[in-house]
Every structure is written in C-alpha cells, then in structure tokens.
Motif scaffolding. Structure first.
Motif, PDB file in Angstrom:
ATOM      1  N   ARG A 105      28.504  -4.991  33.627  1.00 50.94           N
ATOM      2  CA  ARG A 105      29.624  -4.127  33.290  1.00 50.94           C
ATOM      3  C   ARG A 105      30.188  -4.389  31.909  1.00 50.94           C
ATOM      4  N   ASP A 106      29.737  -5.437  31.228  1.00 47.90           N
ATOM      5  CA  ASP A 106      30.141  -5.644  29.834  1.00 47.90           C
ATOM      6  C   ASP A 106      29.328  -4.776  28.876  1.00 47.90           C
ATOM      7  N   THR A 107      28.218  -4.228  29.378  1.00 46.54           N
ATOM      8  CA  THR A 107      27.313  -3.440  28.541  1.00 46.54           C
ATOM      9  C   THR A 107      27.271  -1.973  28.952  1.00 46.54           C
ATOM     10  N   LEU A 108      27.404  -1.708  30.240  1.00 50.26           N
ATOM     11  CA  LEU A 108      27.333  -0.350  30.772  1.00 50.26           C
ATOM     12  C   LEU A 108      28.602   0.434  30.461  1.00 50.26           C
ATOM     13  N   ALA A 109      28.461   1.738  30.203  1.00 48.53           N
ATOM     14  CA  ALA A 109      29.626   2.614  30.022  1.00 48.53           C
ATOM     15  C   ALA A 109      29.235   4.041  30.402  1.00 48.53           C
ATOM     16  N   LEU A 110      30.221   4.803  30.857  1.00 57.09           N
ATOM     17  CA  LEU A 110      30.005   6.190  31.258  1.00 57.09           C
ATOM     18  C   LEU A 110      30.939   7.122  30.496  1.00 57.09           C
ATOM     19  N   TRP A 111      30.399   8.247  30.080  1.00 56.82           N
ATOM     20  CA  TRP A 111      31.139   9.320  29.416  1.00 56.82           C
ATOM     21  C   TRP A 111      31.222  10.434  30.461  1.00 56.82           C
ATOM     22  N   CYS A 112      32.362  10.578  31.116  1.00 58.35           N
ATOM     23  CA  CYS A 112      32.507  11.434  32.291  1.00 58.35           C
ATOM     24  C   CYS A 112      33.226  12.734  31.949  1.00 58.35           C
ATOM     25  N   THR A 113      32.696  13.843  32.444  1.00 58.72           N
ATOM     26  CA  THR A 113      33.306  15.143  32.201  1.00 58.72           C
ATOM     27  C   THR A 113      33.732  15.773  33.515  1.00 58.72           C
ATOM     28  N   TYR A 114      34.993  16.213  33.564  1.00 63.51           N
ATOM     29  CA  TYR A 114      35.508  16.924  34.724  1.00 63.51           C
ATOM     30  C   TYR A 114      35.344  18.419  34.507  1.00 63.51           C
ATOM     31  N   HIS A 115      34.745  19.083  35.499  1.00 65.19           N
ATOM     32  CA  HIS A 115      34.496  20.517  35.425  1.00 65.19           C
ATOM     33  C   HIS A 115      35.278  21.222  36.531  1.00 65.19           C
ATOM     34  N   PRO A 116      36.465  21.749  36.239  1.00 68.85           N
ATOM     35  CA  PRO A 116      37.234  22.475  37.257  1.00 68.85           C
ATOM     36  C   PRO A 116      36.412  23.615  37.854  1.00 68.85           C
ATOM     37  N   ALA A 133      37.932   0.211  39.611  1.00 69.79           N
ATOM     38  CA  ALA A 133      37.900  -0.943  40.515  1.00 69.79           C
ATOM     39  C   ALA A 133      36.666  -1.805  40.276  1.00 69.79           C
ATOM     40  N   ARG A 134      35.580  -1.169  39.841  1.00 68.21           N
ATOM     41  CA  ARG A 134      34.334  -1.897  39.572  1.00 68.21           C
ATOM     42  C   ARG A 134      34.271  -2.388  38.125  1.00 68.21           C
ATOM     43  N   ARG A 135      35.324  -2.144  37.352  1.00 65.01           N
ATOM     44  CA  ARG A 135      35.420  -2.573  35.957  1.00 65.01           C
ATOM     45  C   ARG A 135      34.324  -1.946  35.092  1.00 65.01           C
ATOM     46  N   VAL A 136      34.049  -0.697  35.332  1.00 62.86           N
ATOM     47  CA  VAL A 136      33.064   0.038  34.541  1.00 62.86           C
ATOM     48  C   VAL A 136      33.792   0.797  33.431  1.00 62.86           C
ATOM     49  N   ARG A 137      33.425   0.526  32.188  1.00 62.52           N
ATOM     50  CA  ARG A 137      34.023   1.238  31.054  1.00 62.52           C
ATOM     51  C   ARG A 137      33.706   2.731  31.170  1.00 62.52           C
ATOM     52  N   HIS A 138      34.717   3.562  30.982  1.00 66.27           N
ATOM     53  CA  HIS A 138      34.483   5.000  31.044  1.00 66.27           C
ATOM     54  C   HIS A 138      35.579   5.768  30.332  1.00 66.27           C
ATOM     55  N   SER A 139      35.191   6.894  29.774  1.00 67.83           N
ATOM     56  CA  SER A 139      36.143   7.872  29.277  1.00 67.83           C
ATOM     57  C   SER A 139      36.036   9.094  30.173  1.00 67.83           C
ATOM     58  N   VAL A 140      37.056   9.943  30.119  1.00 70.39           N
ATOM     59  CA  VAL A 140      37.094  11.149  30.943  1.00 70.39           C
ATOM     60  C   VAL A 140      37.460  12.316  30.040  1.00 70.39           C
ATOM     61  N   GLY A 141      36.805  13.441  30.261  1.00 66.45           N
ATOM     62  CA  GLY A 141      37.102  14.576  29.406  1.00 66.45           C
ATOM     63  C   GLY A 141      36.951  15.905  30.100  1.00 66.45           C
ATOM     64  N   ILE A 142      37.290  16.953  29.361  1.00 62.22           N
ATOM     65  CA  ILE A 142      37.290  18.310  29.893  1.00 62.22           C
ATOM     66  C   ILE A 142      37.038  19.270  28.737  1.00 62.22           C
ATOM     67  N   VAL A 143      36.478  20.430  29.040  1.00 63.33           N
ATOM     68  CA  VAL A 143      36.293  21.477  28.033  1.00 63.33           C
ATOM     69  C   VAL A 143      37.594  22.259  27.909  1.00 63.33           C
ATOM     70  N   TRP A 166      39.656  12.892  26.717  1.00 64.49           N
ATOM     71  CA  TRP A 166      39.270  13.663  25.548  1.00 64.49           C
ATOM     72  C   TRP A 166      39.155  15.140  25.923  1.00 64.49           C
ATOM     73  N   VAL A 167      39.280  15.996  24.927  1.00 63.74           N
ATOM     74  CA  VAL A 167      39.151  17.437  25.123  1.00 63.74           C
ATOM     75  C   VAL A 167      38.153  17.971  24.116  1.00 63.74           C
ATOM     76  N   ASN A 168      37.128  18.638  24.605  1.00 65.43           N
ATOM     77  CA  ASN A 168      36.156  19.304  23.730  1.00 65.43           C
ATOM     78  C   ASN A 168      36.570  20.747  23.513  1.00 65.43           C
ATOM     79  N   ALA A 169      36.641  21.169  22.283  1.00 66.12           N
ATOM     80  CA  ALA A 169      36.889  22.581  22.006  1.00 66.12           C
ATOM     81  C   ALA A 169      35.776  23.416  22.626  1.00 66.12           C
ATOM     82  N   ALA A 170      36.158  24.504  23.289  1.00 66.61           N
ATOM     83  CA  ALA A 170      35.172  25.372  23.928  1.00 66.61           C
ATOM     84  C   ALA A 170      34.350  26.094  22.864  1.00 66.61           C
ATOM     85  N   GLU A 171      33.055  26.130  23.058  1.00 62.71           N
ATOM     86  CA  GLU A 171      32.169  26.762  22.082  1.00 62.71           C
ATOM     87  C   GLU A 171      32.527  28.237  21.923  1.00 62.71           C
ATOM     88  N   GLY A 172      32.699  28.648  20.680  1.00 62.38           N
ATOM     89  CA  GLY A 172      32.993  30.040  20.395  1.00 62.38           C
ATOM     90  C   GLY A 172      34.443  30.433  20.578  1.00 62.38           C
TER      91      GLY A 172
END
Length: 291
Positions: A105-116, A133-143, A166-172
């Motif tokens: 868990r010192d090396t693993l990381a997740l880039w997580c996106t929530y899709h309503p 709870a598992r001490r996994v590095r992660h960010s969370v984002g949405i379009v 984080w928030v990604n600008a919607a394409e277009g």
C-alpha cells in the motif's frame, strides 16, 4: 533511469454505459480478452526485469481493468517490487477492494471516477471507505456535466476532507464563469481542466522521462502523439528518449498536460502525479493562471 510509463493495452470493454464515453457497455470477445491478458503479462514480466531502473506505472485502459483478474494481479505484483516507485490505475471502482490487501500500500494507488447514473453514490462511497480503511492511496473524481453538480456536492460533503475530489471538464462543454465557479468551489484546480492548454512548441516531459506504451510494446511520447519512438521489448525506444517540445496545438487531457513543464502541476501533485493526489491540502488556495 527514472521512467514513468502510461500503459494502455487492447482492453476496451466496460461494465458501465456512460453516455459521454465511446466505450460504454462495449464487450470484448474472448479472443480480445486473451490478447489483453497476454499483453499485460508480457509488460509485467518486462517491468519485473528492469531492476536497474526506477519505474512508475499508470494503467489507463479504455475499459474497466479492475474487473479483470489479470489487472488486479499485475498491480499487486508490481507494487511489491523494490524498483517500482508507484503503480496506479484509472478505475470506476465497480470491483471489490479486498485484493488490495496483498499489495504494497506504500506503492499502490487508485484514480477513481464516480459516474452518476451508473452506480448508487452510497455504494461508491462504501468502496472509498474500504480503500481508506485498507490505507490505499486514492483520489476521487467526476465529470463536470451540469447534471452532475448536485451529486458532486454531495460526494464532496460525504468524502473525508483529506480525499481530493477532482473535476474533469466535460468534453465539448463550454463553461460560463458562474458555472466554472461552482465547480471550482469543489475542486480549486478545476481551472486547469476548464480550457485546453496551448502546448505547441512548449517543453514537455513526455518522450524524455515519460512514455506511452501499448499492448504490442510500441512506445510513443504520450497517448496523443502517434509518432513512434521504438519498442519497449527490444529496447529501441531508449535511444529516442530526450527532451522535446510538444508538436500539438493544444493538450486537453490531464494525463497529458500534467507533464507540461510550462505548468506547475509536478509541484502541485508532488508525490502523487500518477494518482492525481495533490501534495498537501494547501492546493485549496491555489488558483490557476487563466490560459
């Protein structure tokens, strides 16, 4: 050599059907899945042998990788190698999280996106709590679609403050200043995503310390420049690594523009560039310079 690798194999299937994604609910054939698995295992074997280098790896599949056992296995194995500084993946977090117990868990990381509309927010948040709870590095984002704003606000309110949203600008999509202010209230770094970045002729780390690799081992400077630099597996790419300017007019994707030397994002995300985690919460006071 310190090298960051963006790996994208042939996998193109996903369990979600987001209307803004061209790969929604696409199904790979059994043959395509076997090819993707073989390509990933070949890449993992190569990475295992590069003990003389320091590697960081971000998996950026077109589809959802963590529903496939070979991606979970690759992340776990690579995370436990001493010469792997970081291994991360972009994911919709629809998979279970217990596999992370076997990873470093010192090396693993997740880039997580929530899709309503694809999964209940409570279910997604439960997965985020499991990661914490598992001490996994992660960010969370949405379009940043207009219809997502209320869900994004609720998500921000229910996530721990130390988890970057984080928030990604919607394409277009073009944002008025008022709309941009709403998203910036949730993600102070939204300004970097709001407009494409002029990049032509500007120095970029891709092609020097950052490369893109496909399932056949073809090396390019990034996912968005098609010029080939060589092949990973015969080592021919190494002779092509050097500082170079961007040949494209603009760069509008975070996994591309984060590497532009004209932007301060390596400082903003120091220690978390691949998983999109800012170095400290002081990023909340940062406002990008308008393009």
């Amino acid at each position: 050599m310190d090298l960051t690798i963006l790996y994208r194999g042939p996998l193109a299937s996903c369990d979600y059907d987001c209307p803004y994604c061209p790969f929604a609910k696409r199904r790979d054939s059994r043959e395509a899945l076997r090819a993707d698995r073989a390509a990933l295992e070949r890449f993992t074997a190569w990475a295992r042998e590069q003990s003389g280098d320091r590697l960081s790896v971000l998996f950026t599949p077109w589809g959802e990788g963590l529903t496939r056992s070979w991606y979970r296995r690759a992340l776990t194995e690579l995370s436990r190698l001493p010469h792997i500084e970081r291994v991360a993946i972009q994911t919709n977090l629809s998979c279970r999280t217990d596999w992370t117990a076997e990873a470093d868990r010192d090396t693993l990381a997740l880039w997580c996106t929530y899709h309503p509309g694809q999964t209940p927010r409570d279910r997604f948040l439960a997965k985020c709590r499991e990661l914490a709870a598992r001490r996994v590095r992660h960010s969370v984002g949405i379009v940043g679609l207009p219809g997502h704003l209320d869900q994004a606000r609720r998500l921000r309110a229910e996530l721990p403050e130390q988890v970057y949203l984080w928030v990604n600008a919607a394409e277009g999509h073009t944002y008025t200043d008022a709309e941009a202010a709403d998203w910036t209230a949730l993600d102070p770094l939204f300004g970097y995503s709001r407009h494409p970045h002029r990049s032509a002729g500007l120095p970029c780390r891709t092609g020097a310390s950052v490369i893109s690799v496909d399932g056949d081992g073809t090396v390019r400077r990034c996912h968005f420049v098609r010029t080939e630099l060589g092949n990973l597996y015969d080592g021919s790419y190494r002779a092509a690594l050097r500082p170079r300017a961007c040949p494209l007019a603009v760069c509008d994707c975070h996994i591309g523009y984060v590497h532009l030397e004209s932007l301060p994002l390596y400082d903003v995300f120091a220690g978390g560039v691949l998983e999109r985690i800012p170095a400290t919460l002081t990023h909340r006071s940062l406002r990008p310079t308008p393009p």
